[in-house]
Design a protein around this motif. Structure first.
Motif, short mmCIF file in Angstrom:
data_model
loop_
_atom_site.label_atom_id
_atom_site.label_comp_id
_atom_site.label_asym_id
_atom_site.label_seq_id
_atom_site.Cartn_x
_atom_site.Cartn_y
_atom_site.Cartn_z
N TRP A 262 0.83 -1.21 0.00
CA TRP A 262 0.00 0.00 0.00
C TRP A 262 0.86 1.26 0.00
O TRP A 262 0.50 2.28 -0.60
N ILE A 263 1.99 1.20 0.68
CA ILE A 263 2.89 2.36 0.70
C ILE A 263 3.44 2.64 -0.70
O ILE A 263 3.49 3.80 -1.14
N LEU A 264 3.84 1.59 -1.42
CA LEU A 264 4.35 1.78 -2.78
C LEU A 264 3.28 2.36 -3.70
O LEU A 264 3.54 3.28 -4.49
N LEU A 265 2.07 1.82 -3.62
CA LEU A 265 0.97 2.36 -4.43
C LEU A 265 0.73 3.83 -4.10
O LEU A 265 0.55 4.66 -5.00
N SER A 266 0.74 4.16 -2.82
CA SER A 266 0.47 5.54 -2.41
C SER A 266 1.54 6.49 -2.93
O SER A 266 1.23 7.63 -3.34
N GLN A 267 2.79 6.07 -2.93
CA GLN A 267 3.85 6.93 -3.44
C GLN A 267 3.68 7.23 -4.92
O GLN A 267 3.92 8.36 -5.37
N LEU A 268 3.25 6.24 -5.67
CA LEU A 268 2.98 6.48 -7.09
C LEU A 268 1.82 7.45 -7.27
O LEU A 268 1.84 8.34 -8.13
N GLY A 269 0.78 7.30 -6.44
CA GLY A 269 -0.36 8.22 -6.51
C GLY A 269 0.04 9.64 -6.14
O GLY A 269 -0.42 10.60 -6.76
N ILE A 270 0.90 9.79 -5.14
CA ILE A 270 1.38 11.12 -4.74
C ILE A 270 2.13 11.78 -5.88
O ILE A 270 1.91 12.95 -6.20
N CYS A 271 3.03 11.04 -6.51
CA CYS A 271 3.83 11.60 -7.60
C CYS A 271 2.95 12.02 -8.77
O CYS A 271 3.10 13.12 -9.32
N ALA A 272 2.00 11.17 -9.14
CA ALA A 272 1.11 11.49 -10.26
C ALA A 272 0.27 12.73 -9.96
O ALA A 272 0.08 13.60 -10.83
N SER A 273 -0.24 12.84 -8.74
CA SER A 273 -1.07 13.99 -8.38
C SER A 273 -0.26 15.28 -8.38
O SER A 273 -0.75 16.34 -8.81
N MET A 274 0.99 15.21 -7.92
CA MET A 274 1.83 16.39 -7.87
C MET A 274 2.16 16.88 -9.29
O MET A 274 2.20 18.08 -9.56
N VAL A 275 2.42 15.94 -10.20
CA VAL A 275 2.68 16.32 -11.58
C VAL A 275 1.45 17.00 -12.18
O VAL A 275 1.56 18.01 -12.90
N ALA A 276 0.27 16.47 -11.87
CA ALA A 276 -0.97 17.08 -12.38
C ALA A 276 -1.15 18.49 -11.83
O ALA A 276 -1.59 19.40 -12.54
N MET A 277 -0.78 18.71 -10.55
CA MET A 277 -0.88 20.05 -9.98
C MET A 277 0.11 21.00 -10.64
O MET A 277 -0.16 22.20 -10.79
N ALA A 278 1.26 20.49 -11.04
CA ALA A 278 2.23 21.32 -11.76
C ALA A 278 1.68 21.73 -13.12
O ALA A 278 1.88 22.87 -13.57
N MET A 279 0.98 20.82 -13.79
CA MET A 279 0.43 21.11 -15.11
C MET A 279 -0.69 22.13 -15.06
O MET A 279 -1.03 22.75 -16.08
N THR A 280 -1.31 22.31 -13.91
CA THR A 280 -2.40 23.28 -13.77
C THR A 280 -1.99 24.41 -12.82
O THR A 280 -2.83 24.99 -12.12
N ALA A 281 -0.70 24.72 -12.79
CA ALA A 281 -0.16 25.68 -11.82
C ALA A 281 -0.64 27.10 -12.03
O ALA A 281 -0.47 27.95 -11.15
N GLY A 282 -1.23 27.40 -13.18
CA GLY A 282 -1.74 28.74 -13.41
C GLY A 282 -3.04 29.02 -12.70
O GLY A 282 -3.48 30.17 -12.61
N ASP A 283 -3.71 27.96 -12.20
CA ASP A 283 -4.98 28.07 -11.47
C ASP A 283 -6.04 28.79 -12.28
O ASP A 283 -6.89 29.51 -11.73
N GLY A 284 -6.00 28.59 -13.60
CA GLY A 284 -7.02 29.19 -14.46
C GLY A 284 -8.37 28.55 -14.27
O GLY A 284 -9.41 29.19 -14.47
N ARG A 285 -8.38 27.25 -13.91
CA ARG A 285 -9.62 26.53 -13.62
C ARG A 285 -9.50 25.97 -12.21
O ARG A 285 -8.86 24.94 -11.99
#
Length: 499
Positions: free
Chosen positions: A94-117
């Motif tokens: 579960w820890i390994l799965l969670s780390q992958l989820g954390i990384c994916a979510s952070m990359v998605a937040m970087a892609m929407t860093a302008g907060d336009g939506r």
């Protein structure tokens, strides 16, 4: 020992295993890295893009997700992650799965860093909070299984929080310094890269299992399963978020609405529900459906053991960290509003906060070994409240980086001490039969009320000002200490014996 009044008794002090301490320090590091990225750093990012303070306050409700972790914590006790569990076991899987989820979510937040939506910003922030919380559930359950006594918990909790707070502070200050020079997207990508580092370390340090080829196939299966689970979680969060926004719009809640009355009503509902359900729970026999249920059984067990004392416990648990949580989301916008730059705030977090936090955690870990739990809780609560009052003092001072260092250091020292003490206390309330679910429930409840109020914090600040807001949050933390004489009298029933 699980009796509340007896957890302070210390007999033999075992020597902690250095490898185990290092492991839990790394797990704390893994969970601490993303926390500021969906709380304090996100608040500053939204402020930089001109988002209204009341709306920034609403984003504090992203932090409510960890308070609801009891909803999915039983799944982590009951099920394995395909592939990962084969070589790395249930908890590591579960820890390994969670780390992958954390990384994916952070990359998605970087892609929407302008907060336009803002809807997308909220979606990815919730996903980041979800996977961070899932990692914490797995790590906490593993910790309680490996260290069932207060004496064993003290060093492991200190190591875990050292890792957690060092990562949290490093990510927060590092993100601000990077954002100041290269922008918010670069800041989130840098922290995402750092969050991924523990993954290969955990994979490489798997317990001994025969067959290297089998390990590779298990890893590939685990990665495929992780992709499917992460995608499914994103879809579920999107649907639920759409429904919540539709309901809010239907009843007229928006960035201009006064949500405080709604928040206070929601905060009282769990206490009312507990009081109504307790008579039935206390009469439940060991073989009843309530106590045998895989979904609600772990939570029914807690109320069955503590009875009406559980309401007192829940009241104390909800108030003890109140000041810390209320300060977290709005302390940085306040400091920024006073005129301090992102670079100055980042240096304060990096140079002072880490050292002060580590010192507080270390002292808290020592106190839980040497003192009884009630005076230890009182000491932690006093220092945590003092951290809130430090911001009241700072608001009345002229701009001075040294004064910011003093306020930040006081806040982080108190938070670190109170946090270490509180984790051990909650761990001792848990029935070892249900470590993941019950600790998730208690630790989630600890932050539910303050995070509900935190979401309305922007509106409260607009009404009473920052100074009064932090004075109020400090006084609420002190109010928790009034519970201590009652806590020492509460003892659990033996869960194995029929009434």
């Amino acid at each position: 020992m699980t009796a509340v009044g007896a957890v302070g008794l210390v007999a033999i002090r075992p020597t902690p295993d250095p490898r185990r301490l290092a492991l839990f320090a790394m797990l704390g590091f893994s969970a601490g890295l993303p926390f500021y990225m969906f709380s304090t750093v996100l608040a500053l990012r939204l402020q930089a893009h001109g988002i209204a303070l009341a709306v920034i306050g609403f984003f504090a409700w992203v932090q409510l997700l960890p308070t609801l972790k009891f909803l999915w914590a039983p799944l982590l006790d009951r099920y394995d992650v395909p592939g990962f569990a084969r070589f790395w076991g249930k908890r590591r899987g579960w820890i390994l799965l969670s780390q992958l989820g954390i990384c994916a979510s952070m990359v998605a937040m970087a892609m929407t860093a302008g907060d336009g939506r803002l809807v997308l910003t909220a979606l990815f922030a919730v996903l980041l909070a979800f996977w961070t919380t899932t990692l914490e559930i797995a790590a906490d359950a593993w910790r309680i299984e490996l260290a069932p006594t207060q004496e064993l918990q003290g060093p492991i909790v200190a190591a875990n929080i050292w890792g957690y707070r060092s990562a949290m502070v490093a990510a927060g200050s590092g993100a601000l310094l990077i954002a100041d020079g290269a922008g918010w997207a670069a800041a989130y990508l840098a922290v995402a890269a750092a969050a991924f580092l523990p993954f290969p370390i955990l994979v490489a340090t798997a317990p001994d299992r025969p067959g290297a080829a089998g390990r590779i196939s298990a890893l590939l299966l685990g990665l495929a399963a992780a992709a499917a689970i992460i995608g499914a979680a994103a879809a579920v969060v999107a649907v639920v978020g759409w429904a919540v926004l539709a309901i809010a719009a239907g009843i007229g809640l928006d960035g201009r609405a006064n949500v405080t009355p709604y928040v206070l009503v929601l905060a009282m509902l769990p206490f009312v529900a507990m009081a109504l359900a307790l008579p039935r729970i206390r009469r439940a026999r060991p073989q009843s459906r309530l106590r045998q249920s895989a979904v609600v059984g772990p939570y029914v067990d807690f109320f069955w053991r503590y009875g009406f004392g559980a309401i007192v416990l829940m009241g104390f648990i909800a108030l003890y960290r109140m000041g810390d949580v209320l300060a977290l989301n709005l302390s940085k916008p306040m400091v920024r509003g006073l005129g301090y730059s992102l670079g100055v705030i980042g240096r304060a977090d990096g140079l002072v906060a880490l050292a002060a936090s580590m010192a507080g955690v270390g002292l808290g870990g020592v106190l839980v070994i040497r003192w009884r739990i009630m005076p230890t809780l009182a000491t932690g609560g006093l220092f945590a409240a003092a951290g809130n009052f430090g911001f009241v003092w700072l608001a009345g001072q002229p701009l001075d980086e040294t004064l910011l260092y003093i306020a930040t250091g006081l806040d982080q020292f108190g938070n670190g001490m109170a946090g270490a003490i509180f984790v051990v206390y909650l761990s001792m309330l848990v029935n070892p039969r249900f470590p993941g679910a019950q600790y998730a429930f208690l630790s989630g409840w600890a932050f539910m009320l303050p995070r509900l109020l935190s979401g309305a914090g922007g509106g409260i600040v607009e009404a009473i000002g920052y100074g009064n807001f932090f004075m109020l949050s400090g006084m609420l933390s002190l109010a928790a200490l009034l519970f201590l004489p009652l806590l020492g009298r509460i003892t659990p029933r033996d869960a194995e014996l029929p009434e």
